[in-house]
Write a protein that holds these residues in place. Structure first.
Motif, PDB file in Angstrom:
ATOM      1  N   ARG A  13     114.884  99.610  62.774  1.00 20.77           N
ATOM      2  CA  ARG A  13     113.908  99.138  63.752  1.00 20.77           C
ATOM      3  C   ARG A  13     113.985  99.909  65.064  1.00 20.77           C
ATOM      4  NH1 ARG A  13     114.856  95.881  59.881  1.00 20.77           N
ATOM      5  NH2 ARG A  13     113.338  94.311  59.188  1.00 20.77           N
ATOM      6  N   VAL A  14     115.182 100.307  65.473  1.00 26.47           N
ATOM      7  CA  VAL A  14     115.297 101.188  66.634  1.00 26.47           C
ATOM      8  C   VAL A  14     114.543 102.495  66.360  1.00 26.47           C
ATOM      9  CG1 VAL A  14     116.889 102.610  67.980  1.00 26.47           C
ATOM     10  CG2 VAL A  14     117.463 100.227  67.501  1.00 26.47           C
ATOM     11  N   SER A  15     114.723 103.026  65.169  1.00 27.99           N
ATOM     12  CA  SER A  15     114.071 104.283  64.795  1.00 27.99           C
ATOM     13  C   SER A  15     112.554 104.139  64.787  1.00 27.99           C
ATOM     14  CB  SER A  15     114.560 104.744  63.419  1.00 27.99           C
ATOM     15  OG  SER A  15     115.959 104.936  63.408  1.00 27.99           O
ATOM     16  N   ARG A  51     110.638 115.814  68.341  1.00 28.14           N
ATOM     17  CA  ARG A  51     111.571 115.133  69.236  1.00 28.14           C
ATOM     18  C   ARG A  51     111.962 113.760  68.692  1.00 28.14           C
ATOM     19  NH1 ARG A  51     109.331 113.898  74.192  1.00 28.14           N
ATOM     20  NH2 ARG A  51     111.422 113.504  75.002  1.00 28.14           N
ATOM     21  N   LYS A  52     111.016 113.065  68.107  1.00 26.83           N
ATOM     22  CA  LYS A  52     111.315 111.743  67.555  1.00 26.83           C
ATOM     23  C   LYS A  52     112.169 111.851  66.297  1.00 26.83           C
ATOM     24  CE  LYS A  52     107.192 109.506  69.479  1.00 26.83           C
ATOM     25  NZ  LYS A  52     105.921 108.804  69.177  1.00 26.83           N
ATOM     26  N   THR A  93     120.049 111.959  66.079  1.00 26.01           N
ATOM     27  CA  THR A  93     120.952 111.704  67.205  1.00 26.01           C
ATOM     28  C   THR A  93     121.399 110.248  67.223  1.00 26.01           C
ATOM     29  OG1 THR A  93     119.969 113.445  68.575  1.00 26.01           O
ATOM     30  CG2 THR A  93     121.096 111.654  69.729  1.00 26.01           C
ATOM     31  N   ASN A  94     120.458 109.344  67.005  1.00 24.68           N
ATOM     32  CA  ASN A  94     120.774 107.912  67.053  1.00 24.68           C
ATOM     33  C   ASN A  94     121.635 107.473  65.877  1.00 24.68           C
ATOM     34  OD1 ASN A  94     119.270 107.886  69.376  1.00 24.68           O
ATOM     35  ND2 ASN A  94     117.503 106.848  68.478  1.00 24.68           N
ATOM     36  N   ALA A  95     121.462 108.118  64.734  1.00 22.74           N
ATOM     37  CA  ALA A  95     122.325 107.811  63.593  1.00 22.74           C
ATOM     38  C   ALA A  95     123.772 108.165  63.910  1.00 22.74           C
ATOM     39  CB  ALA A  95     121.847 108.570  62.357  1.00 22.74           C
ATOM     40  N   ARG A  96     123.955 109.303  64.533  1.00 20.80           N
ATOM     41  CA  ARG A  96     125.315 109.723  64.901  1.00 20.80           C
ATOM     42  C   ARG A  96     125.909 108.792  65.960  1.00 20.80           C
ATOM     43  NH1 ARG A  96     123.358 116.063  64.984  1.00 20.80           N
ATOM     44  NH2 ARG A  96     123.295 116.295  62.694  1.00 20.80           N
ATOM     45  N   ARG A 100     123.462 105.635  77.613  1.00 26.17           N
ATOM     46  CA  ARG A 100     124.827 106.019  77.966  1.00 26.17           C
ATOM     47  C   ARG A 100     125.643 106.320  76.714  1.00 26.17           C
ATOM     48  NH1 ARG A 100     129.958 104.119  78.782  1.00 26.17           N
ATOM     49  NH2 ARG A 100     129.535 102.073  77.857  1.00 26.17           N
ATOM     50  N   ARG A 101     125.301 105.637  75.623  1.00 27.92           N
ATOM     51  CA  ARG A 101     126.005 105.834  74.356  1.00 27.92           C
ATOM     52  C   ARG A 101     125.446 106.994  73.547  1.00 27.92           C
ATOM     53  NH1 ARG A 101     130.381 102.102  73.324  1.00 27.92           N
ATOM     54  NH2 ARG A 101     130.037 100.301  74.682  1.00 27.92           N
ATOM     55  N   GLY A 102     124.462 107.700  74.092  1.00 28.99           N
ATOM     56  CA  GLY A 102     123.939 108.880  73.420  1.00 28.99           C
ATOM     57  C   GLY A 102     122.661 108.687  72.642  1.00 28.99           C
ATOM     58  N   PHE A 103     122.008 107.521  72.761  1.00 27.36           N
ATOM     59  CA  PHE A 103     120.756 107.267  72.040  1.00 27.36           C
ATOM     60  C   PHE A 103     119.575 107.866  72.797  1.00 27.36           C
ATOM     61  CE2 PHE A 103     123.549 104.229  70.152  1.00 27.36           C
ATOM     62  CZ  PHE A 103     123.029 103.913  68.905  1.00 27.36           C
TER      63      PHE A 103
END
Length: 211
Positions: A58-60, A114-115, A121-124, A172-175
């Motif tokens: 859902r974030v994705s 970019r998306k 990036t968000n998976a990592r 801040r966590r890299g998302f």
């Protein structure tokens, strides 16, 4: 979205934006006509999602939705799930530039580089969060003390102090692609807040908030 008044009615005592369908159930106008949106609203939107993969998906998808309609993303969701390996963070975290190029040629999804890169990036970042509270735990930790009680669509917020704080923490966590408006939409979608209109048949259905 154009409302088909042959199939719906708006009672005099119903709040603006609430439409009563042939089945006698009251829904917001956006979920009253299109069968796909109606089914999504009736069975999924606003229900609690607390597992890592569910929240990551859902974030994705909320990130892909930025600048587009949710109906577009919902229609493409099966193709997204196929293209992104069921939104398994472990698999996506291992994607290479070749996978990004593969996805850029997939007409079934939103082909925005970019998306797509943000999803990787968000998976990592999701995997890194396992060392602490995990993605779902972090997102749910921003649940507010109260939830809106809108009678009209105009009364539904598009962001909140909590969604702003969640956005900042995820960044801040890299998302990426986790702005405060996008995160508020996420909070609505997974039950962290209940923004069903008070006259809707779905108000309070999550079990998280009273009607």
């Amino acid at each position: 979205m154009t409302q088909d008044t042959r199939h719906t009615t708006t009672p005099a005592d119903a709040a603006p934006g609430v439409v009563v369908g042939q089945d006698g159930l009251a829904r917001p106008a956006w979920a009253a006509v299109d069968p796909l949106l109606r089914d999504y609203y009736d069975s999924e939107w606003g229900m609690p999602v607390t597992d890592e993969r569910g929240v990551f998906e859902r974030v994705s998808l909320e990130g892909f939705q930025a600048g587009l309609s949710w109906a577009t993303i919902l229609r493409k969701r099966p193709a997204f799930r196929a293209a992104f390996d069921g939104f398994d963070p472990d698999v996506i975290a291992a994607y290479t530039e070749a996978d990004v190029e593969r996805l850029m040629t997939d007409a079934g999804i939103v082909r925005n580089r970019r998306k797509i890169q943000a999803a990787v990036t968000n998976a990592r970042a999701t995997i890194r969060l396992r060392e602490e509270m995990g993605l779902a735990g972090l997102v749910w930790s921003f649940r507010p003390a109260t939830t809106p009680r809108p009678r009209t669509f105009a009364e539904i917020p598009t962001r909140s102090d909590e969604s702003l704080a969640l956005s900042k923490e995820l960044r801040r966590r890299g998302f990426a692609f986790v702005g405060p408006t996008t995160m508020y939409a996420l909070m609505e979608a997974i039950g962290i807040v209940d923004t069903h209109l008070l006259d809707s048949h779905r108000r309070g259905s999550s079990g998280i908030w009273p009607s």
